[in-house]
Every structure is written in C-alpha cells, then in structure tokens.
Motif scaffolding. Structure first.
Motif, PDB file in Angstrom:
ATOM      1  N   SER A   1       1.222  -1.248   0.555  1.00 21.10           N
ATOM      2  CA  SER A   1      -0.123  -0.258   0.438  1.00 21.10           C
ATOM      3  C   SER A   1       0.823   1.462   0.015  1.00 21.10           C
ATOM      4  CB  SER A   1      -1.615  -0.215   1.188  1.00 21.10           C
ATOM      5  OG  SER A   1      -1.351   1.183   1.342  1.00 21.10           O
ATOM      6  N   LYS A   2       0.167   2.347  -0.653  1.00 20.37           N
ATOM      7  CA  LYS A   2       1.230   3.437  -0.857  1.00 20.37           C
ATOM      8  C   LYS A   2       0.825   5.009   0.336  1.00 20.37           C
ATOM      9  CE  LYS A   2       1.421   3.967  -5.810  1.00 20.37           C
ATOM     10  NZ  LYS A   2       1.031   4.468  -6.910  1.00 20.37           N
ATOM     11  N   GLN A   3      -0.239   4.376   1.788  1.00 17.87           N
ATOM     12  CA  GLN A   3      -0.640   4.762   2.847  1.00 17.87           C
ATOM     13  C   GLN A   3      -0.733   4.097   3.705  1.00 17.87           C
ATOM     14  OE1 GLN A   3      -1.334   8.084   2.594  1.00 17.87           O
ATOM     15  NE2 GLN A   3      -0.189   7.821   0.805  1.00 17.87           N
ATOM     16  N   VAL A   4       0.653   3.397   4.132  1.00 19.77           N
ATOM     17  CA  VAL A   4       0.952   2.972   5.702  1.00 19.77           C
ATOM     18  C   VAL A   4       0.965   3.348   7.128  1.00 19.77           C
ATOM     19  CG1 VAL A   4       1.805   0.826   6.737  1.00 19.77           C
ATOM     20  CG2 VAL A   4       1.389   0.756   4.465  1.00 19.77           C
ATOM     21  N   THR A   5       0.219   2.517   7.837  1.00 18.49           N
ATOM     22  CA  THR A   5      -0.225   3.914   9.211  1.00 18.49           C
ATOM     23  C   THR A   5       0.094   2.282   9.967  1.00 18.49           C
ATOM     24  OG1 THR A   5      -1.458   4.955   8.434  1.00 18.49           O
ATOM     25  CG2 THR A   5      -1.422   4.713  11.359  1.00 18.49           C
TER      26      THR A   5
ATOM     27  N   ASP B   1      -3.468  -0.501   5.895  1.00 19.18           N
ATOM     28  CA  ASP B   1      -4.183   0.790   5.265  1.00 19.18           C
ATOM     29  C   ASP B   1      -6.059   1.381   5.587  1.00 19.18           C
ATOM     30  OD1 ASP B   1      -5.124   2.334   3.635  1.00 19.18           O
ATOM     31  OD2 ASP B   1      -3.714   1.545   1.004  1.00 19.18           O
TER      32      ASP B   1
ATOM     33  N   VAL C   1      -1.327  -4.714   6.238  1.00 17.13           N
ATOM     34  CA  VAL C   1      -1.011  -4.639   5.171  1.00 17.13           C
ATOM     35  C   VAL C   1       0.834  -5.723   5.486  1.00 17.13           C
ATOM     36  CG1 VAL C   1       1.493  -3.054   3.498  1.00 17.13           C
ATOM     37  CG2 VAL C   1      -1.289  -2.247   4.496  1.00 17.13           C
TER      38      VAL C   1
END
Length: 124
Positions: free
Chosen positions: A26-30, A43, A55
């Motif tokens: 994913s480009k948006q990882v927390t 994500d 992820v």
C-alpha cells in the motif's frame, strides 16, 4: 528464511530476530504498536474510501517471544490502544479481528467495569 503463501509472505531476519509477515502493499501505511514487540501495518482506507486492510505484521525479538509463550498463545490487549484517535482505533479493531491478521494473532476483548468499592461496614 522466507515462506510464500497465496495470502501472505513470511520473512525472518535471523540476525535481528525479527519476523515480517506481509499481506500486500500500500502507498498509505500506518503503523500501530499492538503490544511490546508487535507492530501492525495497515492501510486505513482514508485516502481511497476503501475498507481498512492489513498490510503486515512485524514481530520483534521473535524467538524470545515464542520461547516465553511456548505453552500459551501471545495475548494482545486492546486496552493498550485506548489513546488512538477513534478512526484509527476502529480501523485497527476491524483489521485485527479478521483474517489474515486473526490467522496470526488471537485478540482478546474483555470488559473491565469501573465499579467503585463498596463502603466498609460501620462498627456498632
């Protein structure tokens, strides 16, 4: 050591004693620290409107953790996550209680009522 499965990839770094479990990209990882030495990468779906999804998981000091929990599962208490913002708390709860994360972790939910102590009886 690496292992590939249709739903996840395992990669163990023996020198660092870290197990990486990857469920995708994913480009948006927390990152959310679920417990000491256990990190969830997710994500949240905020930028795309998609449902939250895992992820990956990272287990630090993996061999030591497994030795300490050999006869019983590693328990992750969600009480540690109370300080998360509501939207991240809900995304984390959604992800850890469903596969593929639930295939690796057992998450226990418990109710801890805050009942005030009963008054002591008065001496007669």
């Amino acid at each position: 050591m690496s292992e590939t499965n249709p739903t996840y990839n395992l990669n163990y770094d023996e020198d660092a004693d870290v197990l990486y479990v990857s469920f995708g990209r994913s480009k948006q990882v927390t990152g959310v620290e679920l417990a000491d030495n256990v990190l969830l990468r997710l994500d949240t779906g905020k930028t795309t409107g998609a449902p939250p999804r895992a992820v990956g998981l990272t287990f630090i000091s993996f061999q030591r953790m497994m030795a300490a929990h050999r006869d019983h599962p590693l328990r992750v208490s969600l009480a540690n996550l109370r300080s998360l913002p509501d939207d991240l708390w809900l995304a984390t709860l959604s992800v850890v209680t469903t596969p593929p994360v639930s295939d690796f972790l057992a998450v226990d939910l418990a109710i801890a009522p805050r009942i005030p102590p009963l008054p002591l009886p008065l001496a007669a």
